[in-house]
Write a protein that holds these residues in place. Structure first.
Motif, PDB file in Angstrom:
ATOM      1  N   GLN A 197      40.149  42.906  10.654  1.00 13.50           N
ATOM      2  CA  GLN A 197      40.494  41.516  10.408  1.00 13.50           C
ATOM      3  C   GLN A 197      41.399  40.961  11.510  1.00 13.50           C
ATOM      4  N   LYS A 199      44.485  38.001  12.479  1.00 12.17           N
ATOM      5  CA  LYS A 199      45.580  37.226  11.915  1.00 12.17           C
ATOM      6  C   LYS A 199      45.918  36.081  12.863  1.00 12.17           C
ATOM      7  N   LEU A 246      44.916  42.863  13.184  1.00 12.72           N
ATOM      8  CA  LEU A 246      45.869  43.212  12.138  1.00 12.72           C
ATOM      9  C   LEU A 246      46.819  44.313  12.598  1.00 12.72           C
ATOM     10  N   VAL A 249      50.132  43.168  14.580  1.00 13.96           N
ATOM     11  CA  VAL A 249      51.179  42.348  13.956  1.00 13.96           C
ATOM     12  C   VAL A 249      52.556  42.931  14.227  1.00 13.96           C
TER      13      VAL A 249
END
Length: 257
Positions: A197, A199, A246, A249
């Motif tokens: 994913q 972000k 992800l 982060v």
């Protein structure tokens, strides 16, 4: 004009190509690791596997049949383009599950726990590829998308809630151990999907140029400056906007600190 049309056509084909590649990987996970150990997957696919154990109906065929009412609801509530992608994705995924059923004969892993983890990893990789390029394979994701559109419910929470019923069904029809192993494989799958994913990050700072330079140098992603104004101070500010993985982060947080 021709170059623009070619680019548009390529962009339209990417979700279908991703659907095919991801479906192959996920199907191998089901047939290579779940079926030989009498395990389940999550979602409608898990129900199709239960039906297969009980009646012998091929998993892919069962998955497609049970997705028919979901696809009808998809057409009614989600629009034509989304429905076409869902129909093709469901057919592709279901057909590939049956086409790769011979992997079950190999019995690659004999330990049920290891098989649950490996099947979850392959399923997560496959679904991660599909989701990354905005594809889908029908099932509970479509139901989750409908719930999000009309009731503003978090899609992941809806799917998780529906998967709880699959686990309860597994515990009732088979045994608690099978339900636990199914939960483990689903959890592993979700973790792997999450690693794919992206972000969207926004950073408000008094040193935008310096921070943007560090992000581009050490993270390797492009950065966009947005103009903003503080509502209380009425001071103009520049906001950093970037899209990252992800797993990156924590690196961004370290840079900001």
């Amino acid at each position: 004009m021709r170059q623009q049309e070619k680019l548009t056509t390529r962009q339209l084909l990417i979700p279908y190509i991703a659907n095919f590649i991801g479906s192959v990987i996920a199907a191998i996970g089901i047939n290579g690791f779940f079926i030989p150990q009498h395990l389940l997957s999550s979602g409608i696919g898990g129900v199709a596997i239960m039906v297969y154990y009980a009646t012998g109906l091929p998993v892919g065929t069962g998955n497609f049949i049970m997705n028919i009412p979901v696809l009808i609801a998809c057409y009614r509530f989600m629009g034509r383009r989304y429905t076409i992608l869902a129909i093709i994705g469901t057919i592709m995924y279901s057909a590939l599950i049956d086409a790769t059923s011979f992997f079950a004969d190999f019995n690659l892993i004999h330990d049920p726990m290891t098989a649950a983890i490996m099947g979850g990893i392959l399923n997560g990789i496959g679904m991660g590829i599909i989701y990354r390029y905005n594809g889908n394979t029908g099932g509970l994701d479509v139901i989750g998308a409908i719930a999000k559109k009309f009731y503003n419910l978090e899609m992941g929470n809806v799917v998780m809630g529906l998967n709880t019923f699959v686990l309860m069904g597994a515990a009732y029809m088979f045994n608690l151990e099978l339900a636990v192993l199914t939960f483990i494989s689903s959890y592993v799958s979700k973790v792997v999907v999450g690693l794919n994913q992206r972000k969207a990050i926004t950073i408000v700072t008094v040193r935008p140029e310096q921070m943007a330079g560090v992000i581009m140098r050490y993270i390797g992603h492009g950065v966009t400056f947005l103009n903003g104004k503080g509502a209380y101070t009425l001071q103009d500010k520049q906001i950093i906007y970037t899209v990252i993985k992800l797993t990156e982060v924590s690196k961004i947080k370290e840079i900001v600190n």
